[in-house]
Scaffold this motif. Structure first.
Motif, PDB file in Angstrom:
ATOM      1  N   LEU A  45       0.839  -1.193   0.000  1.00 47.43           N
ATOM      2  CA  LEU A  45       0.000   0.000   0.000  1.00 47.43           C
ATOM      3  C   LEU A  45       0.875   1.244   0.000  1.00 47.43           C
ATOM      4  O   LEU A  45       1.855   1.328   0.748  1.00 47.43           O
ATOM      5  CB  LEU A  45      -0.891   0.012   1.250  1.00 47.43           C
ATOM      6  CG  LEU A  45      -1.782   1.252   1.451  1.00 47.43           C
ATOM      7  CD1 LEU A  45      -2.872   1.317   0.382  1.00 47.43           C
ATOM      8  CD2 LEU A  45      -2.401   1.245   2.846  1.00 47.43           C
ATOM      9  N   ASP A  76      -1.685  -1.141  -4.064  1.00 48.44           N
ATOM     10  CA  ASP A  76      -2.870  -0.335  -3.805  1.00 48.44           C
ATOM     11  C   ASP A  76      -2.406   1.085  -3.461  1.00 48.44           C
ATOM     12  O   ASP A  76      -1.318   1.267  -2.887  1.00 48.44           O
ATOM     13  CB  ASP A  76      -3.661  -0.884  -2.617  1.00 48.44           C
ATOM     14  CG  ASP A  76      -4.374  -2.190  -2.922  1.00 48.44           C
ATOM     15  OD1 ASP A  76      -4.432  -2.592  -4.100  1.00 48.44           O
ATOM     16  OD2 ASP A  76      -4.867  -2.819  -1.965  1.00 48.44           O
ATOM     17  N   GLU A  78      -3.807   4.585  -1.451  1.00 46.68           N
ATOM     18  CA  GLU A  78      -4.857   5.198  -0.645  1.00 46.68           C
ATOM     19  C   GLU A  78      -4.618   6.698  -0.572  1.00 46.68           C
ATOM     20  O   GLU A  78      -3.607   7.157  -0.021  1.00 46.68           O
ATOM     21  CB  GLU A  78      -4.905   4.599   0.756  1.00 46.68           C
ATOM     22  CG  GLU A  78      -6.108   5.071   1.549  1.00 46.68           C
ATOM     23  CD  GLU A  78      -6.411   4.220   2.772  1.00 46.68           C
ATOM     24  OE1 GLU A  78      -7.502   4.387   3.339  1.00 46.68           O
ATOM     25  OE2 GLU A  78      -5.554   3.397   3.158  1.00 46.68           O
ATOM     26  N   ALA A 104      -4.652  -0.426   7.951  1.00 47.97           N
ATOM     27  CA  ALA A 104      -3.989  -1.065   6.808  1.00 47.97           C
ATOM     28  C   ALA A 104      -3.177  -2.273   7.269  1.00 47.97           C
ATOM     29  O   ALA A 104      -3.175  -3.318   6.613  1.00 47.97           O
ATOM     30  CB  ALA A 104      -3.095  -0.056   6.092  1.00 47.97           C
ATOM     31  N   TYR A 109      -1.464  -5.867   4.844  1.00 42.34           N
ATOM     32  CA  TYR A 109      -0.466  -5.398   3.880  1.00 42.34           C
ATOM     33  C   TYR A 109       0.940  -5.809   4.320  1.00 42.34           C
ATOM     34  O   TYR A 109       1.316  -5.646   5.487  1.00 42.34           O
ATOM     35  CB  TYR A 109      -0.533  -3.884   3.728  1.00 42.34           C
ATOM     36  CG  TYR A 109      -1.699  -3.432   2.886  1.00 42.34           C
ATOM     37  CD1 TYR A 109      -1.674  -3.559   1.501  1.00 42.34           C
ATOM     38  CD2 TYR A 109      -2.838  -2.889   3.478  1.00 42.34           C
ATOM     39  CE1 TYR A 109      -2.749  -3.149   0.720  1.00 42.34           C
ATOM     40  CE2 TYR A 109      -3.920  -2.480   2.708  1.00 42.34           C
ATOM     41  CZ  TYR A 109      -3.866  -2.613   1.330  1.00 42.34           C
ATOM     42  OH  TYR A 109      -4.935  -2.217   0.571  1.00 42.34           O
TER      43      TYR A 109
END
Length: 249
Positions: A45, A76, A78, A104, A109
């Motif tokens: 992330l 990903d 955010e 998270a 992650y």
């Protein structure tokens, strides 16, 4: 901490331009999760903090998510609308930790990176100071680093030889800049320096502060690109950085 963040806000306003309306905070920080184009078992992330004038929609338009995922399609992204009111509220690092980073981690992650632009760059440094070692890496995009007098003082001595003075009993609006720099100074020669990246434009209005920071970083993890204080510089540079990070993994 509340006075500390208010001091940051006021100094950033003076440095970056006149304040816009401060607005308000939400019970939960608004975020937008852009799923990785290529999902894998080892989920990663990248959390992105905005600059002074950005909101969630501004982050969407900035191209930062596309740049990161173009370089690292397994990541990903955010987008976190941690705008000025959250700094002024006085709990910016704590709220980022409890509402974004910790959740998270609970989602499983394997790696989390924090990227911040301009005032969001200072927010990234504040988070690292309060929660050292919680992140896999930091990406600072033309970060706001404090007032010009302090930057000149550090540049004159060199970061290694500069003395921040006695450690204060409490952090406040009068000393927070020195304390952020005290923490950055400790990066040199440590594993923390290897986790930090810096990108800025050669015509950026904050570019004069960057040479003071560079000694704390690994030389080839500093990217200077043509342009000013804008996402058209930061987003492509961030893409280069995350391509390198992915390749190293």
């Amino acid at each position: 901490m509340r006075h500390l963040i208010r001091g940051i806000l006021l100094c950033a306003c003076l440095c970056l331009g006149a304040c816009m309306g401060l607005g308000r905070t939400e019970t939960t920080i608004p975020t937008a999760l852009i799923a990785a184009p290529q999902a894998t078992a080892q989920r990663v992330l990248v959390v992105v903090l905005p600059g002074r004038g950005d909101d969630l929609e501004g982050l969407r338009r900035s191209g930062i998510a596309e740049a990161i995922q173009g370089a690292w399609p397994e990541a990903d992204v955010e987008l976190v609308a941690m705008t000025m009111p959250y700094y002024f509220e006085g709990r910016m690092p704590q709220r980022l930790h409890s509402e974004v980073i910790e959740p998270a981690r609970r989602r499983g992650y394997a790696g989390i990176w924090l990227a911040g632009a301009s005032m969001g760059g200072m927010g990234t440094l504040l988070y690292e100071r309060q929660y050292p070692g919680q992140l896999d890496g930091l990406v600072l995009m033309a970060p706001y680093l404090g007032d010009r007098g302090l930057i000149r003082e550090i540049a004159a001595k060199g970061l290694k030889n500069w003395s921040p003075g006695a450690e204060p009993v409490a952090i406040d609006a009068g000393n927070y800049q020195r304390e952020v720099w005290r923490d950055v100074q400790a990066w040199s020669g440590s594993g923390r320096s290897k986790r930090a990246w810096l990108a800025y434009g050669d015509a950026d209005r904050l570019a004069r502060a960057m040479p003071a920071l560079r000694p704390a970083l690994v030389a080839d993890q500093v990217l200077v690109r043509p342009g000013g204080h804008a996402w058209v510089v930061w987003s492509p540079a961030a893409g280069e950085i995350f391509a390198r990070i992915r390749a190293a993994r």
